[in-house]
Enzyme design. Structure first.
Site, PDB file in Angstrom:
ATOM      1  NE  ARG A 105      -3.876   0.585   1.988  1.00 28.79           N
ATOM      2  CZ  ARG A 105      -5.077   0.658   2.542  1.00 28.79           C
ATOM      3  NH1 ARG A 105      -5.280   1.396   3.615  1.00 28.79           N
ATOM      4  NH2 ARG A 105      -6.096  -0.017   2.023  1.00 28.79           N
ATOM      5  CG  HIS A 132      -8.449   0.155  -2.768  1.00 30.49           C
ATOM      6  ND1 HIS A 132      -7.656  -0.953  -2.479  1.00 30.49           N
ATOM      7  CD2 HIS A 132      -9.117   0.448  -1.606  1.00 30.49           C
ATOM      8  CE1 HIS A 132      -7.844  -1.296  -1.214  1.00 30.49           C
ATOM      9  NE2 HIS A 132      -8.721  -0.461  -0.671  1.00 30.49           N
ATOM     10  CD  GLN A 135     -13.023  -1.793  -0.727  1.00 39.83           C
ATOM     11  OE1 GLN A 135     -12.164  -1.703   0.131  1.00 39.83           O
ATOM     12  NE2 GLN A 135     -14.217  -2.330  -0.485  1.00 39.83           N
ATOM     13  CG  ASP A 223     -13.758   6.207  -0.434  1.00 41.14           C
ATOM     14  OD1 ASP A 223     -13.747   6.073   0.811  1.00 41.14           O
ATOM     15  OD2 ASP A 223     -12.724   6.114  -1.122  1.00 41.14           O
ATOM     16  CB  CYS A 262     -13.990   1.033   0.338  1.00 44.70           C
ATOM     17  SG  CYS A 262     -13.471   2.745   0.601  1.00 44.70           S
ATOM     18  NE  ARG A 290     -10.369  -5.179   0.457  1.00 44.58           N
ATOM     19  CZ  ARG A 290      -9.590  -4.208   0.958  1.00 44.58           C
ATOM     20  NH1 ARG A 290     -10.126  -3.211   1.616  1.00 44.58           N
ATOM     21  NH2 ARG A 290      -8.278  -4.196   0.764  1.00 44.58           N
TER      22      ARG A 290
HETATM   23  N1  NVA Z   1     -10.161   6.612  -0.970  1.00 42.78           N
HETATM   24  C1  NVA Z   1      -9.735   6.189   0.346  1.00 42.78           C
HETATM   25  C2  NVA Z   1      -9.902   4.714   0.503  1.00 42.78           C
HETATM   26  C3  NVA Z   1      -9.511   4.178   1.848  1.00 42.78           C
HETATM   27  C4  NVA Z   1      -9.653   2.697   1.946  1.00 42.78           C
HETATM   28  C5  NVA Z   1      -8.300   6.606   0.572  1.00 42.78           C
HETATM   29  O1  NVA Z   1      -7.470   6.404  -0.323  1.00 42.78           O
HETATM   30  O2  NVA Z   1      -8.013   7.143   1.641  1.00 42.78           O
HETATM   31  N1   CP Z   2     -11.220  -0.289   2.598  1.00 45.68           N
HETATM   32  C1   CP Z   2      -9.922  -0.313   3.011  1.00 45.68           C
HETATM   33  O1   CP Z   2      -8.989  -0.511   2.210  1.00 45.68           O
HETATM   34  O2   CP Z   2      -9.773  -0.119   4.349  1.00 45.68           O
HETATM   35  P1   CP Z   2      -8.407   0.076   5.152  1.00 45.68           P
HETATM   36  O3   CP Z   2      -7.840   1.419   4.786  1.00 45.68           O
HETATM   37  O4   CP Z   2      -8.806  -0.019   6.595  1.00 45.68           O
HETATM   38  O5   CP Z   2      -7.448  -1.023   4.759  1.00 45.68           O
END
Ligand code: NVA
Ligand code: CP
Length: 305
Positions: A105, A132, A135, A223, A262, A290
């Protein structure tokens, strides 16, 4: 040596492979619940690099890998030499000598691609600033569990044009659903991703009117208004308010429409409590999936399906 089977994006994996992964996930979920699942990754090690926070991704990859018989190593980017400017390429080459797969990540999507270029083991995208994909595999699995095949359905997004939306747009081309999107002016998704989806058969509609995007759809998805590492682009809540998913907006979708998010949710911002805790919401099934979807992604990357 054959190149590793990376899971980088829905656009980088064929529709056939994505469908096999999802079907494996459905079967494996049932087997896991029945206590009859096999352990095809016994003896395998997954390195999990996090350069951003996580709850679901971290725990579901960790638990998933163990359920498959493998083991995991949690690596925080800031505690690695990566955080002191060791290159991604060198890190990829070193880790490839120790582990069987790498999940990352990160911030800039180029860091993921660089990892994949230099790793000699599979690399999995666990979220970048751009996409992502894990997801969306869980989202489609959830929609299909509740409403049958996603092909031919219409999904709507209302909110920021972010990484989760980008993978949903790629999914429209790969899984054959229509994608309606309503975002504020100036928060549009990436043109290259929209063009890729359109050129690959994706039916996508972009507008700036949430009512229009959700009219008659099978699922409404949103989101956060401010993604991780995008705080510098943060825009006033008044810009996003018309894109909030509330009970009134949900009424414009089909009566049986699902609500997905998500998570983490910012209750009272992009979604009201009434919707996220309501009968149409499947957000916790989505979070559970997930785990199941990623187990099959791991199995696919490591040649077990
Ligand atoms: N769009 C959000 C998703 C978190 C799982 C982010 O990137 O912070
Ligand atoms: N939806 C998701 O990726 O959650 P986290 O940021 O908690 O991993």
């Amino acid at each position: 040596m054959a190149s590793p089977k990376h899971f980088l994006d829905l656009s980088a994996t064929t529709a056939e492979d994505l469908r096999s992964i999802l079907e494996d996930a459905k079967t494996r979920k049932q087997a896991t619940k029945a206590g009859t699942a096999d352990k095809p990754l016994a003896g395998k090690m997954l390195a999990m690099i996090f350069e951003k926070p996580s709850t679901r991704t971290r725990v579901s990859f960790d638990v998933g890998m163990r359920q498959l018989g493998g083991e995991t190593l949690f690596l925080s980017g800031t505690e690695m030499q990566l955080g002191r400017a060791e290159t991604i390429g060198d890190t990829a080459k070193v880790l490839s000598r120790y582990v069987d797969a790498i999940m990352i990540r990160t911030t800039d999507h180029a860091r993921l691609l660089e990892m994949a270029e230099h790793a000699t083991v599979p690399v999995i995208n666990a979220l970048t600033d751009l996409t992502h994909p894990c997801q969306i595999m869980a989202d489609i699995m959830t929609i299909e569990e509740h409403r049958g095949p996603v092909t031919g359905k219409t999904l709507a997004w209302t909110g920021d044009g972010n990484n989760v939306l980008h993978s949903l747009v790629e999914g429209a081309a790969r899984f054959g659903y229509r994608m309606n999107m309503a975002v504020p002016l100036g928060s549009e998704p990436d043109d290259k991703i929209l063009n890729w989806a359109r050129n690959n058969g994706g039916e996508i509609m972009l507008c700036h009117d949430a009512d229009r995007a959700v009219a008659g759809v099978d699922a409404v998805i949103t989101d956060t208004w401010v993604s991780m590492n995008q705080e510098h682009k943060a825009r006033g809540h008044n810009v996003f308010q018309p894109f909030q998913v509330n009970a009134e907006l949900m009424k414009k979708a089909k009566e049986e429409a699902l609500f997905l998010h998500c998570l983490p949710a910012h209750r009272g911002e992009e979604v009201t409590d009434e919707v996220i805790d309501g009968a149409q919401s499947v957000v916790f099934d989505e979070a559970e999936n997930r785990l199941h979807a990623q187990k099959s992604i791991l199995a696919w990357c490591l040649g077990a399906i």
